[in-house]
Design an enzyme around this catalytic site. Structure first.
Site, mmCIF file in Angstrom:
data_model
loop_
_atom_site.group_PDB
_atom_site.id
_atom_site.type_symbol
_atom_site.label_atom_id
_atom_site.label_comp_id
_atom_site.label_asym_id
_atom_site.label_seq_id
_atom_site.Cartn_x
_atom_site.Cartn_y
_atom_site.Cartn_z
ATOM 1 N N HIS A 183 2.617 58.090 40.751
ATOM 2 C CA HIS A 183 3.031 57.473 42.007
ATOM 3 C C HIS A 183 3.310 55.988 41.835
ATOM 4 O O HIS A 183 3.354 55.243 42.813
ATOM 5 C CB HIS A 183 1.968 57.682 43.088
ATOM 6 C CG HIS A 183 1.482 59.092 43.187
ATOM 7 N ND1 HIS A 183 0.341 59.526 42.539
ATOM 8 C CD2 HIS A 183 2.003 60.169 43.806
ATOM 9 C CE1 HIS A 183 0.177 60.827 42.770
ATOM 10 N NE2 HIS A 183 1.165 61.231 43.534
HETATM 11 FE FE1 FES Z 1 -1.086 58.210 41.818
HETATM 12 FE FE2 FES Z 1 -1.673 57.101 39.433
HETATM 13 S S1 FES Z 1 -0.377 56.361 40.983
HETATM 14 S S2 FES Z 1 -2.338 59.005 40.269
#
Ligand code: FES
Length: 214
Positions: free
Chosen positions: A162
């Site tokens: 993410h």
């Molecule tokens: Fe979501 Fe690393 S940014 S698990």
């Protein structure tokens, strides 16, 4: 000692100390392709089953080149060990970087007391982190080179799940999903050649269970 003698369970899948040094995950550009660095888990360490259960074990760091990261497995988690060159350490003090970090002073309990400093380690040269993103647990990618993650990137870690970012001390950036710095496990530097994962320096009592988030 042969590989066969390292098998924890001769009846089941081969499980050797090499399973706990599972990959050389990257290096600064100057280092080039990671050299073969397999014989790093010390023969003085406990057997594979004992390591899997969480015992401390020794890693021979003498073959880890400046700028190189290796990963070992401890309590089921990847642990990154990085030989940080002076240039990497210099980035940690850059005002532009610090202004972009959520917790530049490591005020949240994500490390032992002996790693609550500007380099988040015992010896500035050696970075030791639990390689688990504090958002939802992906394994961040080592991207140590300048501009590797876009213009202005000083080097650090990028989580592909993410988009969380960390610096070369595992300090998390602002405005990313991950809320905390990467955890630092208990460890000690036994001598110039040996780093022991899972055991504090003498007189210290830190447990990884104390961290805010793993
Ligand atoms: Fe979501 Fe690393 S940014 S698990």
């Amino acid at each position: 000692m042969t590989d066969a003698s390292l098998h924890a369970n001769p009846q089941g899948p081969a499980s050797t100390r090499r399973d706990f040094l599972f990959v050389a995950t990257g290096a600064f550009a100057a280092v080039g392709t990671a050299a073969a660095i397999w014989p790093l888990i010390s023969q003085m360490s406990p057997d594979a089953q004992t390591i899997a259960a969480g015992a401390a074990f020794d890693v021979d760091i003498s073959a880890v080149a400046p700028g190189q990261q290796i990963s070992v497995l401890w309590r089921g988690h990847p642990v990154f060990i990085v030989n940080r060159p002076a240039a990497a350490l210099a980035t940690l003090k850059e005002a532009a970087l610090i202004a972009n970090l959520r917790d530049p002073d490591s005020s949240v309990l994500q490390q032992p007391p002996y790693a609550r400093n500007w380099h988040r380690s015992i010896d500035p040269q050696w970075l030791v982190l639990v390689g688990v993103c504090t958002h939802l647990g992906c394994i961040p990618i080592f991207e140590p080179n300048k501009d590797q993650q876009g213009p202005g990137w000083p080097g650090g870690y990028f989580c592909p799940c993410h988009g969380s970012k960390y610096d070369l001390a595992g300090r998390v950036y602002q405005n990313v999903p991950a809320p905390y710095n990467l955890p630092v496990p208990p460890y000690r530097i036994v001598n110039a050649k040996t780093l022991r994962v899972g055991e504090n320096p003498p007189g210290e009592t830190f447990s990884i269970d104390e961290v805010t988030q793993l």
